[in-house]
Design a protein around this motif. Structure first.
Motif, mmCIF file in Angstrom:
data_model
loop_
_atom_site.group_PDB
_atom_site.id
_atom_site.type_symbol
_atom_site.label_atom_id
_atom_site.label_comp_id
_atom_site.label_asym_id
_atom_site.label_seq_id
_atom_site.Cartn_x
_atom_site.Cartn_y
_atom_site.Cartn_z
ATOM 1 N N THR A 182 0.809 -1.216 0.000
ATOM 2 C CA THR A 182 0.000 0.000 0.000
ATOM 3 C C THR A 182 0.843 1.268 0.000
ATOM 4 O OG1 THR A 182 -0.150 -0.266 2.392
ATOM 5 C CG2 THR A 182 -2.013 -1.046 1.091
ATOM 6 N N GLU A 183 2.141 1.156 0.282
ATOM 7 C CA GLU A 183 3.019 2.329 0.310
ATOM 8 C C GLU A 183 3.859 2.434 -0.959
ATOM 9 O OE1 GLU A 183 2.278 4.107 2.893
ATOM 10 O OE2 GLU A 183 1.147 2.467 3.788
ATOM 11 N N ASN A 184 3.656 1.528 -1.898
ATOM 12 C CA ASN A 184 4.499 1.466 -3.094
ATOM 13 C C ASN A 184 4.004 2.454 -4.157
ATOM 14 O OD1 ASN A 184 6.076 0.808 -5.268
ATOM 15 N ND2 ASN A 184 5.424 -1.338 -5.388
ATOM 16 N N PRO A 185 4.755 3.492 -4.466
ATOM 17 C CA PRO A 185 4.292 4.485 -5.452
ATOM 18 C C PRO A 185 4.197 3.923 -6.866
ATOM 19 C CG PRO A 185 6.570 4.906 -4.829
ATOM 20 C CD PRO A 185 6.076 3.839 -3.918
ATOM 21 N N ALA A 186 4.851 2.795 -7.118
ATOM 22 C CA ALA A 186 4.794 2.203 -8.455
ATOM 23 C C ALA A 186 3.620 1.245 -8.616
ATOM 24 C CB ALA A 186 6.104 1.462 -8.752
ATOM 25 N N ASP A 187 2.866 1.020 -7.554
ATOM 26 C CA ASP A 187 1.717 0.121 -7.593
ATOM 27 C C ASP A 187 0.465 0.944 -7.897
ATOM 28 O OD1 ASP A 187 -0.692 -1.289 -6.361
ATOM 29 O OD2 ASP A 187 0.826 -2.849 -6.094
ATOM 30 N N ALA A 188 -0.270 0.580 -8.952
ATOM 31 C CA ALA A 188 -1.422 1.385 -9.375
ATOM 32 C C ALA A 188 -2.486 1.471 -8.286
ATOM 33 C CB ALA A 188 -2.018 0.798 -10.657
ATOM 34 N N GLU A 189 -2.789 0.345 -7.638
ATOM 35 C CA GLU A 189 -3.803 0.367 -6.584
ATOM 36 C C GLU A 189 -3.323 1.163 -5.384
ATOM 37 O OE1 GLU A 189 -5.903 -3.309 -5.608
ATOM 38 O OE2 GLU A 189 -5.062 -4.192 -7.419
ATOM 39 N N ALA A 190 -2.047 1.040 -5.056
ATOM 40 C CA ALA A 190 -1.502 1.809 -3.941
ATOM 41 C C ALA A 190 -1.537 3.299 -4.241
ATOM 42 C CB ALA A 190 -0.072 1.361 -3.645
ATOM 43 N N ALA A 191 -1.261 3.663 -5.492
ATOM 44 C CA ALA A 191 -1.304 5.078 -5.877
ATOM 45 C C ALA A 191 -2.712 5.634 -5.748
ATOM 46 C CB ALA A 191 -0.787 5.243 -7.305
ATOM 47 N N GLU A 192 -3.710 4.834 -6.122
ATOM 48 C CA GLU A 192 -5.105 5.269 -5.969
ATOM 49 C C GLU A 192 -5.455 5.425 -4.491
ATOM 50 O OE1 GLU A 192 -8.158 4.922 -8.277
ATOM 51 O OE2 GLU A 192 -6.795 5.467 -9.897
ATOM 52 N N LEU A 193 -5.011 4.471 -3.679
ATOM 53 C CA LEU A 193 -5.255 4.537 -2.242
ATOM 54 C C LEU A 193 -4.574 5.756 -1.639
ATOM 55 C CD1 LEU A 193 -6.285 3.289 0.394
ATOM 56 C CD2 LEU A 193 -4.255 1.830 0.417
ATOM 57 N N ASP A 194 -3.359 6.029 -2.085
ATOM 58 C CA ASP A 194 -2.624 7.180 -1.587
ATOM 59 C C ASP A 194 -3.344 8.474 -1.953
ATOM 60 O OD1 ASP A 194 -0.073 7.684 -0.158
ATOM 61 O OD2 ASP A 194 0.333 8.952 -1.891
ATOM 62 N N LYS A 195 -3.911 8.500 -3.158
ATOM 63 C CA LYS A 195 -4.657 9.681 -3.594
ATOM 64 C C LYS A 195 -5.904 9.869 -2.734
ATOM 65 C CE LYS A 195 -6.282 11.935 -7.825
ATOM 66 N NZ LYS A 195 -6.418 11.807 -9.294
ATOM 67 N N PHE A 196 -6.579 8.775 -2.432
ATOM 68 C CA PHE A 196 -7.743 8.848 -1.549
ATOM 69 C C PHE A 196 -7.351 9.435 -0.202
ATOM 70 C CE2 PHE A 196 -10.039 7.081 2.025
ATOM 71 C CZ PHE A 196 -11.363 7.306 1.691
#
Length: 503
Positions: free
Chosen positions: A120-134
């Motif tokens: 969930t902390e990986n900036p290269a992971d698409a789902e993690a990036a969406e979660l981070d944006k949320f």
């Protein structure tokens, strides 16, 4: 710790450890109360220490917290010589990462071999990036609501509680301004020259070359949106890019309150923008409207001549801030969602099958997601239920709160007769910030029963005593020995750390 053939049959329960055997691992738990910092020391085949540090932070509600963390990091430096083989950052909450920011200058003198984080902390992971944006959008909306509520006078009791609750979530969980937690997480990642390694459930367990008798299973965080509790409705994808319905509603309301653009359209308003009189205009008396006098008399000022049944205090009538009550729901979703992103690690010793479980702050959604996990190990399959049944030591999740550890998919599966536990908690601090029952009595009772009393709490009184001893006998269960050091007993500051040798 020689590795047995992978095809060897595993016992259904962890095997007993002969008396007098060297500890499998020594764990030094730091006792900041509401906050996590755990130093795990293993021995390599050459007899050298191999150290894993899990988190380093303290809750912002703890008086003198940064100084306490400074003492902890100093002690870590003295104990390890500044060498940490693996730094594990479980999740993005202030009480788990604050030390990497407030004691950053000291941490920069350490040598860190690797940094482990959740997917969930990986900036290269698409789902993690969406979660981070949320998370970013939700924090921004909550900060806007919090700032408006702080500046409002005459809030009704409900909105006063919302205001105080927002302060608790933004300050206590995410740092003083609600943003520092991300800086702390990033500071931890930069302590190692190599990029972090990101983990998720699935695939074979992780091995460490220097520790061939150990393997590590990743149980969480899940990929499932519902388990993370950030979905709009059961079974639906959470709309992370737009921040979710609560975020959109809150952000739209804040924009409507702040904008001076006559062309602005509040898409969430139930009425046409041509209907009604702005509250600020009505209160100023500038409008020639039959409702203005009524609003001023019954809303903004005490009534000079009241009927017997009317109260001269009119704040209970005011609802202009009530639309921000949705912030309470958003804050709760964000807080629980971040806890459910905790990196959950189960350390298994191959020879004995004994397991040591460190679940971060995993709450119900994270725990329930483990139910069907399976790992291929040689010719056999390991399940999460098998790992829990063989768990002999538990770092209790989320300070022992009510919604941190489930009964049926948690405590009921912890069946080892050697089970022992540590809770990073402080009841007095929880009461001070109105958290209610933390640690939760039901969880304490279950732990006391399952462990036969082998439970250590960060706020145990004996930890502040020189040569203090726990109520249970040692050695007992998985605990071979216990040592502790008070921080400053003369000033009543409790223990600095408690250390357990585990077998």
């Amino acid at each position: 710790m020689s590795r047995k053939p992978a095809t060897r049959a595993k016992p259904e329960a962890a095997s007993a450890i002969p008396s007098g055997q060297s500890p499998l691992v020594t764990v030094r738990h730091y006792c900041q109360g509401i906050g996590d910092c755990h130093l795990l020391t293993f021995k390599t085949q050459e007899g050298q220490p191999f150290r894993i540090l899990i988190d380093c932070g303290v809750h912002v509600s703890i008086t003198g917290g940064p100084a306490l963390v400074g003492d902890i990091v100093t002690d870590l430096k003295n104990e390890t010589g500044g060498l940490i083989d693996i730094l594990v950052v479980t999740h993005e909450h202030w009480d788990h990462v604050s030390g990497f920011l407030t004691a950053n200058d000291l941490f920069k003198t350490f040598t860190i071999g690797e940094v482990w984080m959740a997917w969930t902390e990986n900036p290269a992971d698409a789902e993690a990036a969406e979660l981070d944006k949320f998370k970013g959008q939700a924090l921004a909306a909550l900060q806007g609501a919090g700032q408006q509520l702080e500046g409002m006078q005459g809030l009704n009791p409900y909105m006063e509680r919302v205001r105080d609750g927002l302060h608790a979530v933004l300050g206590f969980q995410f740092g003083a301004a609600g943003q520092r937690v991300r800086s702390a997480r990033d500071a931890a990642a930069k302590l190692c020259a190599k990029p972090p390694r990101y983990f998720e459930p699935g695939g074979p367990p992780t091995s460490i070359p220097q520790l061939p008798g150990l393997q590590i299973y990743v149980l969480g965080p899940p990929r499932d949106k519902a388990a993370l509790r950030l979905e709009e409705q059961a079974g639906a994808m959470f709309p992370l890019a737009s921040g979710g319905p609560f975020t959109r509603a809150l952000a739209s309301g804040l924009e409507a309150n702040e904008t001076s653009d006559p062309g602005f359209v509040d898409e969430l308003s139930p009425f046409d923008d041509s209907i009604g009189t702005p509250l600020s205009v009505a209160l100023s008396g500038e409008a020639d409207d039959s409702a203005v006098d009524y609003v001023r008399k019954h809303y903004s000022e005490p009534i000079a001549h009241t009927a017997p049944q009317e109260s001269p205090e009119q704040s209970w009538r005011r609802i202009d801030a009530d639309w921000m009550g949705i912030a309470a729901d958003l804050a709760l979703r964000l807080d629980r969602g971040v806890n459910n992103t905790s990196l959950v690690l189960a350390f298994e010793f191959i020879d004995s099958g004994r397991v040591f479980l460190f679940p971060g702050d995993a709450q119900i959604g994270n725990w329930l997601s483990w139910k069907d996990l399976k790992w291929p190990v040689g010719q056999r399959t390991v399940t999460s239920a098998d790992l829990l049944a063989r768990t002999v030591y538990l770092k209790v999740a989320h300070h022992g709160s009510q919604n941190a550890t489930p009964q049926k998919q948690g405590f009921d599966l912890l069946t080892s007769a050697d089970l022992s536990a540590f809770i990073p908690t402080n009841k007095a601090d929880a009461v001070k910030v109105h958290w209610g029952e933390m640690p939760y009595d039901g969880i304490l009772t279950a732990l006391e029963t399952k462990t036969k009393g082998r439970v250590i709490r960060a706020d145990d009184a004996w930890l502040a005593e020189k040569n203090g001893e726990p109520a249970f006998a040692t050695p007992s269960g998985s605990i071979q020995a216990v040592r502790s050091v008070p921080r400053d007993a003369a000033r009543g500051l409790g223990g600095l750390w408690v250390e357990v040798d585990l077998v």
